[in-house]
Design an enzyme around this catalytic site. Structure first.
Site, short mmCIF file in Angstrom:
data_model
loop_
_atom_site.label_atom_id
_atom_site.label_comp_id
_atom_site.label_asym_id
_atom_site.label_seq_id
_atom_site.Cartn_x
_atom_site.Cartn_y
_atom_site.Cartn_z
N THR A 87 -9.97 -5.00 0.98
CA THR A 87 -10.81 -5.54 2.06
C THR A 87 -11.58 -4.48 2.83
O THR A 87 -12.48 -4.81 3.59
CB THR A 87 -9.91 -6.28 3.09
OG1 THR A 87 -8.93 -5.35 3.56
CG2 THR A 87 -9.21 -7.48 2.46
N LYS A 133 2.10 2.52 -4.99
CA LYS A 133 2.86 2.09 -6.18
C LYS A 133 2.09 2.41 -7.45
O LYS A 133 2.68 2.74 -8.48
CB LYS A 133 3.14 0.58 -6.12
CG LYS A 133 3.97 0.14 -4.93
CD LYS A 133 4.12 -1.38 -4.87
CE LYS A 133 2.87 -2.12 -4.45
NZ LYS A 133 2.45 -1.93 -3.06
N ASP A 142 0.81 -1.23 0.00
CA ASP A 142 0.00 0.00 0.00
C ASP A 142 0.84 1.28 0.00
O ASP A 142 0.45 2.29 0.59
CB ASP A 142 -0.96 0.02 1.21
CG ASP A 142 -1.85 -1.20 1.24
OD1 ASP A 142 -2.25 -1.65 0.16
OD2 ASP A 142 -2.11 -1.71 2.34
N ARG A 184 -6.22 0.34 8.15
CA ARG A 184 -4.81 -0.06 8.23
C ARG A 184 -4.20 0.46 9.52
O ARG A 184 -4.58 1.52 10.01
CB ARG A 184 -4.04 0.51 7.03
CG ARG A 184 -4.50 -0.07 5.72
CD ARG A 184 -3.74 0.53 4.54
NE ARG A 184 -4.29 0.08 3.28
CZ ARG A 184 -4.47 0.84 2.20
NH1 ARG A 184 -4.12 2.12 2.22
NH2 ARG A 184 -4.99 0.34 1.10
N GLY A 244 -4.20 -4.07 -4.35
CA GLY A 244 -5.16 -3.02 -4.70
C GLY A 244 -4.41 -1.79 -5.15
O GLY A 244 -3.76 -1.14 -4.34
N HIS A 245 -4.45 -1.50 -6.44
CA HIS A 245 -3.68 -0.38 -6.98
C HIS A 245 -4.61 0.69 -7.52
O HIS A 245 -5.37 0.46 -8.44
CB HIS A 245 -2.70 -0.87 -8.06
CG HIS A 245 -1.69 -1.84 -7.52
ND1 HIS A 245 -0.85 -2.57 -8.29
CD2 HIS A 245 -1.40 -2.18 -6.24
CE1 HIS A 245 -0.08 -3.33 -7.51
NE2 HIS A 245 -0.41 -3.11 -6.27
P1 IMO Z 1 -0.69 -3.96 -2.55
O1 IMO Z 1 -0.20 -4.45 -3.88
C1 IMO Z 1 -1.07 -4.47 1.75
C2 IMO Z 1 -1.05 -8.56 3.31
C3 IMO Z 1 -2.36 -8.97 3.95
C4 IMO Z 1 -1.83 -9.91 5.02
C5 IMO Z 1 -0.68 -10.62 4.30
C6 IMO Z 1 -1.05 -11.97 3.69
O2 IMO Z 1 -1.99 -3.24 -2.57
O3 IMO Z 1 0.40 -3.21 -1.83
P2 IMO Z 1 -2.44 -12.62 1.52
O4 IMO Z 1 -3.90 -12.43 1.19
O5 IMO Z 1 -1.50 -12.00 0.54
O6 IMO Z 1 -2.09 -14.05 1.80
O7 IMO Z 1 -2.24 -11.85 2.92
O8 IMO Z 1 -0.27 -9.75 3.26
N1 IMO Z 1 -1.19 -8.05 1.92
C7 IMO Z 1 -1.16 -6.75 1.61
N2 IMO Z 1 -1.10 -5.65 2.39
N3 IMO Z 1 -1.10 -4.33 0.40
C8 IMO Z 1 -1.13 -5.42 -0.40
O9 IMO Z 1 -0.98 -5.33 -1.74
C9 IMO Z 1 -1.20 -6.70 0.19
N4 IMO Z 1 -1.30 -7.96 -0.28
C10 IMO Z 1 -1.26 -8.78 0.79
O10 IMO Z 1 -3.02 -7.87 4.54
O11 IMO Z 1 -1.28 -9.20 6.09
MG MG Z 2 -3.20 -3.04 -0.80
#
Ligand code: IMO
Ligand code: MG
Length: 429
Positions: A302, A16, A13, A306, A40-41
Protein backbone atom coordinates in the site's frame (compact mmCIF):
# COMPACT_ATOMS: atom_id res chain seq x y z
CA UNK A 1 15.43 -30.08 6.44
CA UNK A 2 12.48 -32.19 5.47
CA UNK A 3 9.55 -29.93 6.24
CA UNK A 4 10.17 -26.36 7.40
CA UNK A 5 7.84 -23.46 8.13
CA UNK A 6 8.64 -19.75 8.22
CA UNK A 7 6.19 -17.77 10.35
CA UNK A 8 6.04 -14.07 11.23
CA UNK A 9 5.70 -13.56 14.98
CA UNK A 10 4.70 -9.88 15.01
CA UNK A 11 2.24 -7.81 12.96
CA UNK A 12 3.62 -8.84 9.56
CA UNK A 13 6.45 -7.37 7.48
CA UNK A 14 9.12 -9.24 9.45
CA UNK A 15 11.20 -9.79 6.29
CA UNK A 16 9.96 -13.37 5.93
CA UNK A 17 10.72 -13.13 2.19
CA UNK A 18 14.46 -13.05 2.82
CA UNK A 19 14.38 -16.13 5.09
CA UNK A 20 12.19 -18.04 2.65
CA UNK A 21 14.60 -17.19 -0.17
CA UNK A 22 17.60 -18.32 1.90
CA UNK A 23 15.93 -21.67 2.54
CA UNK A 24 14.19 -22.39 -0.78
CA UNK A 25 17.13 -24.15 -2.41
CA UNK A 26 17.26 -26.63 0.50
CA UNK A 27 13.69 -27.75 -0.33
CA UNK A 28 11.80 -29.31 -3.25
CA UNK A 29 8.47 -27.55 -2.81
CA UNK A 30 7.47 -24.11 -1.50
CA UNK A 31 3.89 -23.71 -0.28
CA UNK A 32 2.00 -20.46 0.22
CA UNK A 33 -1.01 -21.42 2.32
CA UNK A 34 -2.88 -18.31 3.50
CA UNK A 35 -3.81 -14.72 2.79
CA UNK A 36 -3.78 -13.16 -0.62
CA UNK A 37 -2.40 -10.08 -2.30
CA UNK A 38 -2.42 -8.28 1.05
CA UNK A 39 1.06 -9.75 1.58
CA UNK A 40 4.21 -8.13 0.25
CA UNK A 41 7.35 -10.25 0.19
CA UNK A 42 10.59 -8.76 -1.04
CA UNK A 43 13.09 -11.28 -2.35
CA UNK A 44 16.57 -10.42 -3.60
CA UNK A 45 17.69 -13.07 -6.03
CA UNK A 46 20.49 -13.15 -8.60
CA UNK A 47 21.24 -9.46 -8.05
CA UNK A 48 17.62 -8.49 -8.71
CA UNK A 49 14.83 -7.44 -6.35
CA UNK A 50 11.43 -9.09 -6.73
CA UNK A 51 8.31 -8.00 -4.91
CA UNK A 52 5.97 -10.95 -4.56
CA UNK A 53 2.48 -10.82 -3.20
CA UNK A 54 0.61 -14.01 -4.08
CA UNK A 55 3.30 -16.13 -5.69
CA UNK A 56 5.44 -18.32 -3.43
CA UNK A 57 9.11 -17.31 -3.48
CA UNK A 58 9.89 -20.68 -5.07
CA UNK A 59 8.71 -19.41 -8.48
CA UNK A 60 12.02 -17.59 -8.85
CA UNK A 61 13.65 -21.04 -9.17
CA UNK A 62 11.85 -22.89 -11.97
CA UNK A 63 13.43 -26.20 -10.94
CA UNK A 64 11.36 -26.13 -7.75
CA UNK A 65 7.62 -26.64 -7.40
CA UNK A 66 5.57 -23.78 -5.97
CA UNK A 67 2.15 -24.41 -4.54
CA UNK A 68 -0.67 -21.98 -3.78
CA UNK A 69 -2.77 -24.14 -1.50
CA UNK A 70 -6.42 -24.12 -0.45
CA UNK A 71 -6.10 -21.52 2.32
CA UNK A 72 -5.16 -18.69 -0.05
CA UNK A 73 -7.72 -16.25 -1.47
CA UNK A 74 -6.82 -15.52 -5.08
CA UNK A 75 -7.40 -12.37 -7.07
CA UNK A 76 -6.79 -13.87 -10.54
CA UNK A 77 -6.01 -10.53 -12.16
CA UNK A 78 -3.38 -9.77 -9.51
CA UNK A 79 -1.95 -13.29 -9.77
CA UNK A 80 -1.69 -13.16 -13.57
CA UNK A 81 -0.13 -9.69 -13.37
CA UNK A 82 2.50 -11.02 -10.99
CA UNK A 83 3.14 -14.06 -13.18
CA UNK A 84 3.55 -11.81 -16.24
CA UNK A 85 5.98 -9.57 -14.42
CA UNK A 86 8.14 -12.55 -13.36
CA UNK A 87 8.14 -14.14 -16.82
CA UNK A 88 8.95 -10.79 -18.46
CA UNK A 89 12.11 -10.79 -16.35
CA UNK A 90 13.20 -14.06 -17.92
CA UNK A 91 11.95 -16.53 -15.32
CA UNK A 92 9.54 -19.05 -16.86
CA UNK A 93 6.45 -20.16 -14.95
CA UNK A 94 5.04 -23.41 -16.28
CA UNK A 95 4.05 -26.65 -14.55
CA UNK A 96 6.26 -25.66 -11.61
CA UNK A 97 3.31 -23.60 -10.29
CA UNK A 98 0.36 -25.49 -8.83
CA UNK A 99 -2.84 -23.78 -7.71
CA UNK A 100 -5.43 -25.41 -5.47
CA UNK A 101 -8.91 -25.95 -6.87
CA UNK A 102 -10.11 -25.44 -3.28
CA UNK A 103 -8.71 -21.88 -3.01
CA UNK A 104 -11.33 -19.14 -3.00
CA UNK A 105 -11.57 -16.42 -5.65
CA UNK A 106 -11.72 -12.67 -5.04
CA UNK A 107 -14.20 -10.75 -7.22
CA UNK A 108 -14.61 -6.98 -7.71
CA UNK A 109 -17.61 -6.96 -5.37
CA UNK A 110 -15.35 -8.15 -2.53
CA UNK A 111 -13.16 -5.09 -2.94
CA UNK A 112 -16.20 -2.78 -3.13
CA UNK A 113 -17.82 -4.40 -0.06
CA UNK A 114 -14.66 -4.02 1.98
CA UNK A 115 -14.50 -0.31 1.13
CA UNK A 116 -18.07 0.13 2.40
CA UNK A 117 -17.45 -1.75 5.65
CA UNK A 118 -14.19 0.06 6.33
CA UNK A 119 -15.88 3.43 5.77
CA UNK A 120 -18.67 2.47 8.17
CA UNK A 121 -16.14 2.20 11.01
CA UNK A 122 -14.91 5.79 10.52
CA UNK A 123 -11.95 6.53 12.80
CA UNK A 124 -11.93 2.92 14.03
CA UNK A 125 -11.42 1.38 10.61
CA UNK A 126 -9.36 -1.83 10.57
CA UNK A 127 -6.95 -0.20 8.14
CA UNK A 128 -7.03 -3.11 5.72
CA UNK A 129 -5.04 -3.29 2.51
CA UNK A 130 -8.31 -2.82 0.61
CA UNK A 131 -7.84 -5.94 -1.50
CA UNK A 132 -11.13 -7.67 -0.68
CA UNK A 133 -9.32 -10.29 1.40
CA UNK A 134 -11.63 -10.20 4.44
CA UNK A 135 -14.82 -10.08 2.38
CA UNK A 136 -13.71 -13.08 0.32
CA UNK A 137 -12.95 -15.07 3.49
CA UNK A 138 -16.33 -13.89 4.83
CA UNK A 139 -18.03 -15.45 1.80
CA UNK A 140 -15.93 -18.58 2.27
CA UNK A 141 -17.18 -18.92 5.86
CA UNK A 142 -20.72 -18.07 4.73
CA UNK A 143 -20.53 -20.66 1.91
CA UNK A 144 -23.61 -19.47 0.02
CA UNK A 145 -21.81 -16.69 -1.93
CA UNK A 146 -18.41 -18.30 -2.41
CA UNK A 147 -16.70 -19.23 -5.66
CA UNK A 148 -13.64 -21.46 -5.59
CA UNK A 149 -10.93 -21.94 -8.20
CA UNK A 150 -12.57 -25.27 -9.05
CA UNK A 151 -15.71 -23.32 -10.07
CA UNK A 152 -13.73 -20.62 -11.85
CA UNK A 153 -12.19 -23.07 -14.32
CA UNK A 154 -15.54 -24.64 -15.27
CA UNK A 155 -17.29 -22.04 -17.47
CA UNK A 156 -20.85 -23.34 -16.89
CA UNK A 157 -20.34 -23.47 -13.17
CA UNK A 158 -18.79 -20.00 -13.07
CA UNK A 159 -21.72 -18.50 -14.97
CA UNK A 160 -24.31 -20.27 -12.83
CA UNK A 161 -22.66 -19.15 -9.59
CA UNK A 162 -22.33 -15.54 -10.78
CA UNK A 163 -26.00 -15.53 -11.81
CA UNK A 164 -26.91 -16.62 -8.29
CA UNK A 165 -24.55 -14.34 -6.43
CA UNK A 166 -24.22 -11.03 -8.31
CA UNK A 167 -27.93 -10.00 -8.16
CA UNK A 168 -27.84 -10.57 -4.40
CA UNK A 169 -24.68 -8.52 -4.04
CA UNK A 170 -26.41 -5.75 -6.01
CA UNK A 171 -29.34 -5.80 -3.56
CA UNK A 172 -26.81 -5.40 -0.76
CA UNK A 173 -25.10 -2.48 -2.52
CA UNK A 174 -28.42 -0.76 -3.24
CA UNK A 175 -28.66 -0.30 0.54
CA UNK A 176 -24.99 0.15 1.43
CA UNK A 177 -23.75 2.24 -1.48
CA UNK A 178 -26.16 2.76 -4.40
CA UNK A 179 -23.35 4.02 -6.65
CA UNK A 180 -22.04 0.45 -6.85
CA UNK A 181 -23.58 -2.13 -9.19
CA UNK A 182 -22.10 -5.18 -10.88
CA UNK A 183 -22.99 -6.93 -14.11
CA UNK A 184 -22.92 -10.72 -14.44
CA UNK A 185 -21.79 -10.74 -18.09
CA UNK A 186 -19.03 -8.26 -17.51
CA UNK A 187 -17.57 -10.23 -14.59
CA UNK A 188 -18.06 -13.54 -16.38
CA UNK A 189 -16.28 -12.37 -19.54
CA UNK A 190 -13.37 -10.96 -17.57
CA UNK A 191 -12.98 -13.99 -15.28
CA UNK A 192 -13.35 -16.49 -18.09
CA UNK A 193 -10.19 -15.13 -19.68
CA UNK A 194 -8.40 -15.42 -16.33
CA UNK A 195 -9.63 -19.00 -16.00
CA UNK A 196 -8.22 -19.86 -19.43
CA UNK A 197 -4.81 -18.63 -18.39
CA UNK A 198 -4.79 -20.37 -15.01
CA UNK A 199 -6.49 -23.69 -15.81
CA UNK A 200 -3.32 -25.67 -16.58
CA UNK A 201 -1.94 -24.89 -13.09
CA UNK A 202 -5.01 -25.98 -11.17
CA UNK A 203 -4.93 -29.27 -9.27
CA UNK A 204 -5.98 -30.78 -5.94
CA UNK A 205 -2.92 -29.51 -4.08
CA UNK A 206 -3.83 -31.32 -0.84
CA UNK A 207 -3.45 -34.70 -2.53
CA UNK A 208 -0.36 -33.46 -4.36
CA UNK A 209 1.28 -32.47 -1.04
CA UNK A 210 0.32 -35.74 0.64
CA UNK A 211 1.92 -37.73 -2.19
CA UNK A 212 5.00 -35.51 -2.08
CA UNK A 213 5.37 -36.12 1.67
CA UNK A 214 5.00 -39.84 1.16
CA UNK A 215 7.74 -39.89 -1.47
CA UNK A 216 10.09 -38.04 0.89
CA UNK A 217 10.06 -34.63 -0.79
CA UNK A 218 11.07 -31.66 1.34
CA UNK A 219 8.73 -28.71 1.76
CA UNK A 220 8.91 -25.12 2.89
CA UNK A 221 5.78 -23.42 4.17
CA UNK A 222 5.95 -19.71 3.45
CA UNK A 223 3.96 -17.74 6.02
CA UNK A 224 2.27 -14.45 5.20
CA UNK A 225 1.23 -11.73 7.65
CA UNK A 226 2.16 -12.37 11.28
CA UNK A 227 0.99 -14.19 14.39
CA UNK A 228 -0.52 -11.06 15.98
CA UNK A 229 -2.72 -10.59 12.88
CA UNK A 230 -4.22 -14.08 13.29
CA UNK A 231 -8.03 -13.99 13.12
CA UNK A 232 -8.39 -16.22 16.22
CA UNK A 233 -5.31 -15.38 18.27
CA UNK A 234 -4.35 -11.88 17.16
CA UNK A 235 -5.41 -8.39 18.21
CA UNK A 236 -9.01 -8.79 17.07
CA UNK A 237 -10.64 -6.99 15.29
CA UNK A 238 -7.42 -5.35 14.05
CA UNK A 239 -6.27 -8.53 12.37
CA UNK A 240 -6.37 -10.14 8.97
CA UNK A 241 -9.06 -12.70 8.18
CA UNK A 242 -7.15 -15.98 8.28
CA UNK A 243 -4.96 -17.94 10.69
CA UNK A 244 -1.72 -16.12 10.04
CA UNK A 245 0.11 -17.67 13.01
CA UNK A 246 1.61 -21.16 12.75
CA UNK A 247 -1.90 -22.50 13.44
CA UNK A 248 -2.86 -21.81 9.82
CA UNK A 249 -0.61 -24.36 8.13
CA UNK A 250 -2.84 -27.36 8.66
CA UNK A 251 -6.18 -25.81 7.57
CA UNK A 252 -4.47 -23.82 4.83
CA UNK A 253 -2.68 -26.74 3.17
CA UNK A 254 -4.05 -30.04 4.46
CA UNK A 255 -0.59 -30.92 5.79
CA UNK A 256 -0.79 -31.72 9.51
CA UNK A 257 1.47 -29.85 11.87
CA UNK A 258 3.17 -33.05 13.05
CA UNK A 259 4.70 -33.35 9.56
CA UNK A 260 6.70 -30.16 10.21
CA UNK A 261 10.24 -30.70 11.48
CA UNK A 262 11.33 -27.12 11.99
CA UNK A 263 9.26 -24.03 12.62
CA UNK A 264 11.23 -20.78 12.32
CA UNK A 265 9.73 -17.64 13.85
CA UNK A 266 10.77 -14.46 12.08
CA UNK A 267 11.02 -11.25 14.11
CA UNK A 268 12.17 -7.77 13.35
CA UNK A 269 14.67 -6.38 15.86
CA UNK A 270 12.01 -3.75 16.63
CA UNK A 271 8.23 -3.51 16.11
CA UNK A 272 6.19 -2.28 13.16
CA UNK A 273 2.50 -2.26 12.57
CA UNK A 274 0.61 -1.26 9.42
CA UNK A 275 -3.08 -0.38 9.74
CA UNK A 276 -5.06 0.31 12.92
CA UNK A 277 -5.15 -1.15 16.43
CA UNK A 278 -3.10 -0.68 19.60
CA UNK A 279 0.66 -1.08 19.49
CA UNK A 280 2.02 -0.57 23.03
CA UNK A 281 5.65 0.11 22.10
CA UNK A 282 4.90 2.47 19.19
CA UNK A 283 7.17 5.54 19.23
CA UNK A 284 5.42 8.65 17.98
CA UNK A 285 8.62 10.69 18.18
CA UNK A 286 11.94 11.19 16.45
CA UNK A 287 13.18 7.69 17.38
CA UNK A 288 10.12 6.14 15.68
CA UNK A 289 10.78 8.40 12.70
CA UNK A 290 14.46 7.37 12.70
CA UNK A 291 13.55 3.65 12.67
CA UNK A 292 11.05 4.24 9.85
CA UNK A 293 13.69 6.01 7.74
CA UNK A 294 16.53 3.58 8.48
CA UNK A 295 14.32 0.52 7.98
CA UNK A 296 12.47 1.89 4.91
CA UNK A 297 9.28 1.13 6.79
CA UNK A 298 6.70 1.86 4.14
CA UNK A 299 4.20 -0.77 2.99
CA UNK A 300 5.20 -2.92 0.01
CA UNK A 301 1.54 -3.34 -0.94
CA UNK A 302 0.00 0.00 0.00
CA UNK A 303 2.97 2.37 0.38
CA UNK A 304 1.61 3.48 3.79
CA UNK A 305 4.19 4.54 6.40
CA UNK A 306 4.38 1.81 9.03
CA UNK A 307 4.09 2.60 12.74
CA UNK A 308 7.44 1.84 14.41
CA UNK A 309 8.53 1.14 17.98
CA UNK A 310 10.73 -0.89 20.32
CA UNK A 311 10.80 -4.68 20.38
CA UNK A 312 7.86 -6.05 22.38
CA UNK A 313 8.57 -9.35 24.16
CA UNK A 314 5.06 -9.62 25.61
CA UNK A 315 3.45 -9.47 22.15
CA UNK A 316 6.14 -11.37 20.23
CA UNK A 317 6.54 -14.06 22.90
CA UNK A 318 2.80 -14.64 22.75
CA UNK A 319 3.00 -14.88 18.94
CA UNK A 320 5.83 -17.40 19.30
CA UNK A 321 3.87 -19.56 21.76
CA UNK A 322 0.72 -19.54 19.61
CA UNK A 323 2.78 -20.51 16.57
CA UNK A 324 4.90 -23.09 18.39
CA UNK A 325 8.22 -22.05 16.86
CA UNK A 326 11.52 -23.81 17.57
CA UNK A 327 13.82 -20.84 17.07
CA UNK A 328 13.85 -17.23 15.89
CA UNK A 329 15.42 -15.34 13.02
CA UNK A 330 16.18 -11.75 14.08
CA UNK A 331 15.86 -9.43 11.11
CA UNK A 332 16.95 -5.85 10.37
CA UNK A 333 19.22 -5.57 13.40
CA UNK A 334 21.35 -3.05 11.45
CA UNK A 335 18.44 -0.57 11.49
CA UNK A 336 19.13 0.11 15.19
CA UNK A 337 22.88 0.69 14.74
CA UNK A 338 22.87 4.48 15.09
CA UNK A 339 20.91 4.68 18.34
CA UNK A 340 22.55 5.65 21.65
CA UNK A 341 20.43 3.18 23.55
CA UNK A 342 17.97 0.46 22.64
CA UNK A 343 14.96 -0.74 24.60
CA UNK A 344 13.13 -4.02 24.88
CA UNK A 345 9.63 -4.14 26.36
CA UNK A 346 9.70 -7.02 28.85
CA UNK A 347 6.33 -6.51 30.56
CA UNK A 348 3.20 -4.34 30.46
CA UNK A 349 1.61 -2.31 33.19
CA UNK A 350 -2.18 -2.51 32.88
CA UNK A 351 -4.33 -0.72 35.49
CA UNK A 352 -1.33 -0.49 37.80
CA UNK A 353 -0.51 -4.22 37.55
CA UNK A 354 2.61 -5.63 35.98
CA UNK A 355 1.98 -8.51 33.57
CA UNK A 356 3.81 -10.52 30.94
CA UNK A 357 0.55 -12.02 29.64
CA UNK A 358 -0.63 -10.64 26.32
CA UNK A 359 -4.19 -9.30 26.76
CA UNK A 360 -7.00 -11.01 24.86
CA UNK A 361 -9.11 -7.83 24.76
CA UNK A 362 -8.15 -4.87 22.64
CA UNK A 363 -9.32 -2.41 25.35
CA UNK A 364 -6.75 -3.86 27.77
CA UNK A 365 -3.99 -3.83 25.17
CA UNK A 366 -4.80 -0.16 24.49
CA UNK A 367 -4.15 0.58 28.20
CA UNK A 368 -0.86 -1.34 28.33
CA UNK A 369 2.15 0.77 29.29
CA UNK A 370 5.43 -0.86 28.26
CA UNK A 371 8.01 -1.61 30.95
CA UNK A 372 11.42 -1.45 29.30
CA UNK A 373 14.81 -3.02 29.74
CA UNK A 374 17.28 -0.42 28.42
CA UNK A 375 20.55 -1.49 26.82
CA UNK A 376 23.43 0.52 25.39
CA UNK A 377 23.48 1.03 21.63
CA UNK A 378 26.42 -0.34 19.61
CA UNK A 379 26.85 2.74 17.41
CA UNK A 380 28.82 0.73 14.86
CA UNK A 381 28.04 -0.38 11.32
CA UNK A 382 27.29 -4.12 11.62
CA UNK A 383 26.30 -4.77 8.00
CA UNK A 384 29.63 -6.50 7.34
CA UNK A 385 29.41 -8.95 10.27
CA UNK A 386 29.30 -12.61 9.17
CA UNK A 387 29.89 -14.49 12.44
CA UNK A 388 28.15 -14.20 15.80
CA UNK A 389 31.51 -13.67 17.51
CA UNK A 390 32.17 -10.60 15.35
CA UNK A 391 29.23 -8.54 16.58
CA UNK A 392 30.13 -5.60 18.83
CA UNK A 393 29.52 -6.46 22.50
CA UNK A 394 26.40 -4.30 22.79
CA UNK A 395 24.79 -5.81 19.66
CA UNK A 396 25.56 -9.29 20.97
CA UNK A 397 23.98 -8.33 24.31
CA UNK A 398 20.85 -7.16 22.51
CA UNK A 399 20.54 -10.50 20.65
CA UNK A 400 21.17 -12.46 23.87
CA UNK A 401 18.53 -10.43 25.71
CA UNK A 402 15.93 -11.16 23.01
CA UNK A 403 16.71 -14.88 23.19
CA UNK A 404 16.59 -14.90 26.99
CA UNK A 405 13.33 -12.94 27.24
CA UNK A 406 11.62 -14.94 24.50
CA UNK A 407 13.08 -18.18 25.86
CA UNK A 408 13.96 -19.28 22.33
CA UNK A 409 17.27 -19.87 20.58
CA UNK A 410 18.33 -17.52 17.78
CA UNK A 411 19.11 -19.34 14.53
CA UNK A 412 19.69 -16.42 12.16
CA UNK A 413 20.60 -12.75 12.52
CA UNK A 414 20.11 -10.58 9.45
CA UNK A 415 22.06 -7.36 9.10
CA UNK A 416 21.07 -6.21 5.63
CA UNK A 417 18.91 -7.15 2.66
CA UNK A 418 21.49 -9.18 0.74
CA UNK A 419 21.85 -12.93 1.08
CA UNK A 420 25.42 -12.52 2.29
CA UNK A 421 24.30 -10.19 5.05
CA UNK A 422 23.15 -13.12 7.13
CA UNK A 423 24.67 -14.73 10.20
CA UNK A 424 23.67 -18.38 10.54
CA UNK A 425 24.14 -19.36 14.17
CA UNK A 426 26.34 -22.43 14.47
CA UNK A 427 24.71 -25.56 15.82
CA UNK A 428 21.27 -24.39 14.71
CA UNK A 429 21.53 -25.73 11.13
P1 IMO B 1 3.08 -9.60 4.96
O1 IMO B 1 2.92 -11.00 4.43
C1 IMO B 1 1.66 -6.27 7.35
C2 IMO B 1 -2.66 -5.93 7.98
C3 IMO B 1 -3.27 -4.69 7.35
C4 IMO B 1 -4.39 -4.43 8.34
C5 IMO B 1 -4.87 -5.84 8.70
C6 IMO B 1 -6.07 -6.32 7.90
O2 IMO B 1 3.72 -8.64 4.02
O3 IMO B 1 3.73 -9.61 6.32
P2 IMO B 1 -6.32 -7.17 5.39
O4 IMO B 1 -6.14 -6.44 4.08
O5 IMO B 1 -5.46 -8.37 5.54
O6 IMO B 1 -7.76 -7.46 5.69
O7 IMO B 1 -5.86 -6.11 6.50
O8 IMO B 1 -3.77 -6.70 8.43
N1 IMO B 1 -1.88 -6.77 7.03
C7 IMO B 1 -0.54 -6.76 6.98
N2 IMO B 1 0.37 -6.01 7.63
N3 IMO B 1 2.08 -7.22 6.48
C8 IMO B 1 1.18 -8.01 5.85
O9 IMO B 1 1.56 -9.08 5.11
C9 IMO B 1 -0.20 -7.78 6.05
N4 IMO B 1 -1.33 -8.32 5.55
C10 IMO B 1 -2.35 -7.71 6.18
O10 IMO B 1 -2.36 -3.62 7.31
O11 IMO B 1 -3.89 -3.85 9.51
MG1 MG C 1 3.47 -6.51 4.23
Amino acid sequence: MAVTAVIGLQWGDEAKGKIVDLLTDRHDIVVRYLGGNNAGHTVKFGGQTYKLSLLPAGVLRPEMTSVISNGVVINPKALLGEMASITSRGIPIAQNLKISDRAHVIFPYHVAEEAVYEKSRGENKIGTTGRGIGTCYRDKAGRTHAIRVGDLIRPDQLRRRLEEIVPQKNILFSALDPTVKFDVDEIYNEYETYADQLRSHVIDTTTFLHKALKSGKSMLFEGAQGSLLDIDHGTFPYVTSSNSSGCGIHPGSGVPERAINKMIGVVKAYTTRAGGGPCPTELVNEIGEHIRTEGHEFGTVTGRPRRCGWFDVVATGYGARVSGVDCIAVMLLDVLSKLDEVKICEAYEIDGERTTDFPSQIEDLAKAKPIYRTLPGWKTDITGVRKLADFPKAARAYIDNLAELLDLPVSIVSIGPDREQTVFIEGMW
